[in-house]
Design a protein around this motif. Structure first.
Motif, PDB file in Angstrom:
ATOM      1  N   ALA A  29       0.833  -1.204   0.000  1.00  0.00           N
ATOM      2  CA  ALA A  29       0.000   0.000   0.000  1.00  0.00           C
ATOM      3  C   ALA A  29       0.866   1.252   0.000  1.00  0.00           C
ATOM      4  O   ALA A  29       0.537   2.235  -0.670  1.00  0.00           O
ATOM      5  N   ILE A  30       1.974   1.210   0.704  1.00  0.00           N
ATOM      6  CA  ILE A  30       2.898   2.353   0.712  1.00  0.00           C
ATOM      7  C   ILE A  30       3.540   2.503  -0.666  1.00  0.00           C
ATOM      8  O   ILE A  30       3.611   3.603  -1.211  1.00  0.00           O
ATOM      9  N   ALA A  31       3.989   1.391  -1.244  1.00  0.00           N
ATOM     10  CA  ALA A  31       4.597   1.433  -2.582  1.00  0.00           C
ATOM     11  C   ALA A  31       3.603   1.996  -3.598  1.00  0.00           C
ATOM     12  O   ALA A  31       3.961   2.853  -4.416  1.00  0.00           O
ATOM     13  N   ASN A  32       2.368   1.533  -3.537  1.00  0.00           N
ATOM     14  CA  ASN A  32       1.339   2.010  -4.444  1.00  0.00           C
ATOM     15  C   ASN A  32       1.133   3.517  -4.281  1.00  0.00           C
ATOM     16  O   ASN A  32       1.063   4.251  -5.271  1.00  0.00           O
ATOM     17  N   TYR A  33       1.048   3.985  -3.052  1.00  0.00           N
ATOM     18  CA  TYR A  33       0.852   5.408  -2.784  1.00  0.00           C
ATOM     19  C   TYR A  33       2.000   6.241  -3.359  1.00  0.00           C
ATOM     20  O   TYR A  33       1.787   7.327  -3.895  1.00  0.00           O
ATOM     21  N   LEU A  34       3.216   5.701  -3.264  1.00  0.00           N
ATOM     22  CA  LEU A  34       4.390   6.435  -3.747  1.00  0.00           C
ATOM     23  C   LEU A  34       4.580   6.315  -5.260  1.00  0.00           C
ATOM     24  O   LEU A  34       5.534   6.858  -5.808  1.00  0.00           O
ATOM     25  N   GLY A  35       3.656   5.594  -5.923  1.00  0.00           N
ATOM     26  CA  GLY A  35       3.717   5.499  -7.372  1.00  0.00           C
ATOM     27  C   GLY A  35       4.686   4.456  -7.894  1.00  0.00           C
ATOM     28  O   GLY A  35       5.078   4.498  -9.059  1.00  0.00           O
ATOM     29  N   VAL A  36       5.068   3.524  -7.034  1.00  0.00           N
ATOM     30  CA  VAL A  36       5.990   2.459  -7.435  1.00  0.00           C
ATOM     31  C   VAL A  36       5.377   1.102  -7.112  1.00  0.00           C
ATOM     32  O   VAL A  36       5.985   0.260  -6.457  1.00  0.00           O
ATOM     33  N   LYS A  37       4.152   0.923  -7.574  1.00  0.00           N
ATOM     34  CA  LYS A  37       3.438  -0.333  -7.349  1.00  0.00           C
ATOM     35  C   LYS A  37       4.340  -1.484  -7.770  1.00  0.00           C
ATOM     36  O   LYS A  37       4.992  -1.424  -8.794  1.00  0.00           O
ATOM     37  N   GLY A  38       4.376  -2.524  -6.989  1.00  0.00           N
ATOM     38  CA  GLY A  38       5.265  -3.640  -7.268  1.00  0.00           C
ATOM     39  C   GLY A  38       6.598  -3.536  -6.551  1.00  0.00           C
ATOM     40  O   GLY A  38       7.456  -4.394  -6.701  1.00  0.00           O
ATOM     41  N   SER A  39       6.778  -2.485  -5.783  1.00  0.00           N
ATOM     42  CA  SER A  39       8.033  -2.287  -5.049  1.00  0.00           C
ATOM     43  C   SER A  39       7.863  -2.476  -3.550  1.00  0.00           C
ATOM     44  O   SER A  39       8.542  -1.841  -2.743  1.00  0.00           O
ATOM     45  N   ALA A  40       6.943  -3.365  -3.170  1.00  0.00           N
ATOM     46  CA  ALA A  40       6.712  -3.621  -1.746  1.00  0.00           C
ATOM     47  C   ALA A  40       7.993  -4.082  -1.055  1.00  0.00           C
ATOM     48  O   ALA A  40       8.253  -3.730   0.092  1.00  0.00           O
TER      49      ALA A  40
END
Length: 113
Positions: A29-40
């Motif tokens: 969810a943090i990765a998605n918010y920061l615009g780097v979905k898939g970078s969990a």
């Protein structure tokens, strides 16, 4: 490259500092918010580096199923993450947050862009 990693980690920490007491979010969810979905996984690495930094409530970040996957990186032993969560009223059983969906904090929904 090191500078971009530092900036990313700093961005992650700024989001984590906004998680309200008694709520949790996920690495994804943090990765998605920061615009780097898939970078969990990168968010997880940032959280591992944050342990010991008391201004970053890393205990409030768990995996997408509510599991305390980062517990081994806390100073004070693997039970420290659970103790911090329970001190905020979050119930944990078998390393999993009880009623995870009801206390989940999604920065993409909670923080207006």
């Amino acid at each position: 490259m090191e500078d971009s990693k530092s900036n990313f980690f700093g961005d992650v920490y700024e989001v984590v500092k906004l998680i309200p007491r008694g709520r949790v979010t996920s690495y994804g969810a943090i990765a998605n918010y920061l615009g780097v979905k898939g970078s969990a996984r990168m968010v997880g690495w940032a959280m591992n580096q944050a342990h010991g930094n008391h201004s970053v409530p890393a205990h409030r970040v768990v995996n997408r199923a509510g599991l305390l996957t980062g517990k081994h990186f806390f100073s004070g032993g693997p039970e420290a993450m659970q103790q911090l969560l329970e001190a905020e009223g979050i119930m944990v059983k078998d390393d999993k947050i009880i009623d995870f969906k009801s206390i989940f904090w999604d920065p993409a929904k909670e923080l207006e862009l």
